[in-house]
Design an enzyme around this catalytic site. Structure first.
Site, mmCIF file in Angstrom:
data_model
loop_
_atom_site.group_PDB
_atom_site.id
_atom_site.type_symbol
_atom_site.label_atom_id
_atom_site.label_comp_id
_atom_site.label_asym_id
_atom_site.label_seq_id
_atom_site.Cartn_x
_atom_site.Cartn_y
_atom_site.Cartn_z
ATOM 1 N N ASP A 86 4.531 9.971 7.174
ATOM 2 C CA ASP A 86 3.333 9.704 7.964
ATOM 3 C C ASP A 86 2.218 10.689 7.597
ATOM 4 O OD1 ASP A 86 2.316 8.203 10.364
ATOM 5 O OD2 ASP A 86 2.092 10.226 11.163
ATOM 6 N N GLU A 137 2.323 7.594 3.080
ATOM 7 C CA GLU A 137 1.188 6.974 3.754
ATOM 8 C C GLU A 137 0.017 7.924 3.531
ATOM 9 O OE1 GLU A 137 -0.828 5.782 7.986
ATOM 10 O OE2 GLU A 137 0.128 7.696 7.633
#
Ligand code: NOJ
Length: 565
Positions: free
Chosen positions: A214, A287
């Site tokens: 993330d 990401e």
């Protein structure tokens, strides 16, 4: 069919179709209206039938759920909302037995403010070792009552919150690029680095096949935390502004002091080694909202991560010239560092592509859409384009990511009542941005059941649109022409013709609205325009719309057996 063998040492991720499961909304086994791990395990055979290679699970860790689990308060346990570590073991074993690999999410930029580490930092006070693990600073102004700098949170509002000291007086400020409940770590701290190595090992020891990382472009901040005002057109998660200012080339984009700092790469080189110490092919997927793709490719250099989500592709409109250009750019940028390109059209943060591709408004992407949005998409046009776009994506060489429900052609849920919304974006912008709830609605499995079979009970944490009854999996399974069958067929053919390890050879001459290319023994023709086009010679293997003779309608894609001269 069970007992499929997973082979190791094959760099499986280079060609994999990876299906994103959003645990809150996939399947609920205990009837409380919230998805859970046991629900996922029970539905894995249907994913095997779809033909995917791996699943990526969004966070299911202990969390107060202020950002739907991206606010973690224990990285090494399962939130009771979703089950237990034993439920995870069952899920993973079931997946592996079905030949499906398991990727889990890791959230290293910030923890939840409920995490024991943050609570200890608050208690220990300024200057302590505990505070040095997060990004605390004194405020500006005479009494320190101004934030340390002007940074804004991705979800809206200030990126700083002031603490209160144990005696009740206002104290230091802490940084949170996202919600107030998500304090940013300070990755200059070796202690933080060691904790995350341990988290990786905890899940690797349990047998996971990899991690989706993330905010993989956010962990390091520029020294001194200088003020920064993002360009109005820039994406809130980073990336270059759509319109570059004079004198700034795409090769030297304006970089925010909190995105894409060089120091992040050292962290991934370290993590690469942690994964490499384990048997099998374990994968790190970034990401990282970084533009242009040549910059993003730095995240997947041979000694760093293995894959990065291709957000440039996701953000490309349904336009032949733009698609062709982003495909070329992707293959070149990732190819230059020896990585496969990835392709993605939907995820839990963006408007579902069955709606997005028919939006007529500007700049709506990422901000969600709701009933009062200007230029609401036409559902039929959206679905047709989504089917065509997915058929194009699944033909491309590299690895593709699917988001749960796109195989059913689900549109964005537009009519959610305000009181049901949970995305912090909605609250932090006082309802100005709808946020992401519309793409997170629990998916329909059985059209005639309560909660459309999502739950063993009747509840669903976000209300499901009534029209979804007709899109439920059981309404599409085995039905010729359904979106589900289109995906299954595409995934089968993709495997049969090794498209994922193929190449792109452009074919010209179909006019400006058509993307046409050859990938090995298959010719792919995607028509982004309104006028129909005549297909070239070759048996039709797949078509996203009914053909009239050999005519491909507008907003449609066909795959043909290539004819060799
Ligand atoms: C990106 C995740 O995909 C998103 O859902 C989350 O809100 C932010 N990172 C913060 O963790």
């Amino acid at each position: 069919m069970t007992g499929t063998k997973l082979t190791s040492g094959t760099e499986w991720w280079r060609t994999a179709v990876i299906y994103q499961i959003y645990p809150r909304s996939f399947a609920d086994a205990n009837g409380d209206g919230m998805g859970d791990l046991a629900g996922i395990s029970s539905r894995l055979p249907q994913l095997q039938e779809l033909g995917i290679d791996a699943i990526w699970l969004s966070p299911f860790y202990t969390s107060p759920q202020r950002d739907a689990g991206y606010d973690v308060s224990d990285y090494c346990d399962v939130d009771p909302l979703f089950g237990t570590l034993d439920d995870f073991e069952v899920l993973q074993r079931t997946a592996h037995d079905l030949g499906i690999r398991v990727i889990v999410d890791i959230v290293p930029n910030h923890s939840s403010s409920d995490h024991g580490w943050f609570q200890a930092a608050l208690a220990a006070g300024p200057g302590s070792a505990e505070r040095a693990r997060y990004t605390f600073r004194d405020g500006k102004g005479e009494n320190g009552d101004l934030p340390p700098n002007n940074w804004e949170s991705v979800f809206g509002g200030l990126a700083w919150t002031r603490t209160t000291d144990p005696d009740g007086t206002p104290g230091q400020w802490y940084l949170h690029l996202f919600d107030t409940s998500q304090p940013d770590f300070d990755w200059d701290s070796e202690w933080v680095r060691e904790q995350f190595r341990a988290v990786l090992r905890f899940w690797l020891d349990r047998g996971v096949d990899g991690f989706r990382v993330d905010v993989a472009h956010g962990m390091i901040k520029a020294p001194g935390l200088p003020d920064y005002t993002p360009p109005a057109e820039g994406g809130s998660m980073g990336g270059a502004p759509a319109t570059l200012e004079p004198g700034i080339s795409a090769e030297s984009p304006v970089t925010a002091p909190y995105w894409a700092q060089d120091g992040v790469h050292e962290i991934y080189r370290d993590w690469h080694k942690v994964l490499a110490a384990y048997p099998g092919d374990r994968v790190l997927a970034a990401e990282a909202w970084v533009d242009p793709l040549s910059q993003m490719a730095k995240w997947v250099r041979p000694d760093e991560m293995h894959q990065a989500f291709n957000f440039a592709y996701l953000e490309t409109p349904w336009n032949a010239a733009k698609l062709r250009s982003v495909i070329d750019e992707s293959i070149e940028a990732f190819g230059n560092v020896g990585a496969p390109s990835t392709w993605v059209l939907s995820n839990h943060d963006v408007v579902r592509h069955a709606s997005r591709l028919a939006l007529t408004g500007e700049n709506l992407q990422g901000h969600g859409i709701g009933p009062k949005t200007v230029g609401l998409p036409d559902t039929a046009v959206g679905l047709q384009r989504a089917r065509a776009a997915s058929a194009l994506m699944l033909s491309l060489p590299g690895s593709s990511y699917l988001y749960q429900g796109e195989e059913l052609g689900l549109p964005e849920a537009v009519d959610l009542p305000d009181h049901a919304r949970e995305d912090p974006t909605w609250f932090r912008t006082n309802g100005e941005r709808y946020g992401r709830d519309g793409c997170r609605v629990p998916i329909p499995w059985e059209g005639a059941s309560a909660s459309f079979g999502f739950s063993t009970g009747a509840k669903s944490w976000l209300p499901q649109p009534a029209e979804w009854a007709g899109l439920a999996r059981d309404q599409q399974n085995g039905v010729a022409g359904s979106t589900l069958e289109l995906y299954k067929h595409a995934l089968n053919l993709r495997r049969e013709h090794s498209l994922a390890s193929g190449t792109v050879e452009w074919i010209d001459g179909f006019g400006p609205d058509v993307v046409a290319y050859r990938n090995g023994a298959v010719t792919i023709v995607a028509n982004t325009g309104a006028a129909s086009v005549q297909l070239p010679a070759g048996d039709v293997l797949l078509a996203s719309e009914d053909l009239v003779g050999r005519t491909l309608p507008g907003d449609a894609t066909a795959w043909l057996r290539a004819v060799t001269a």
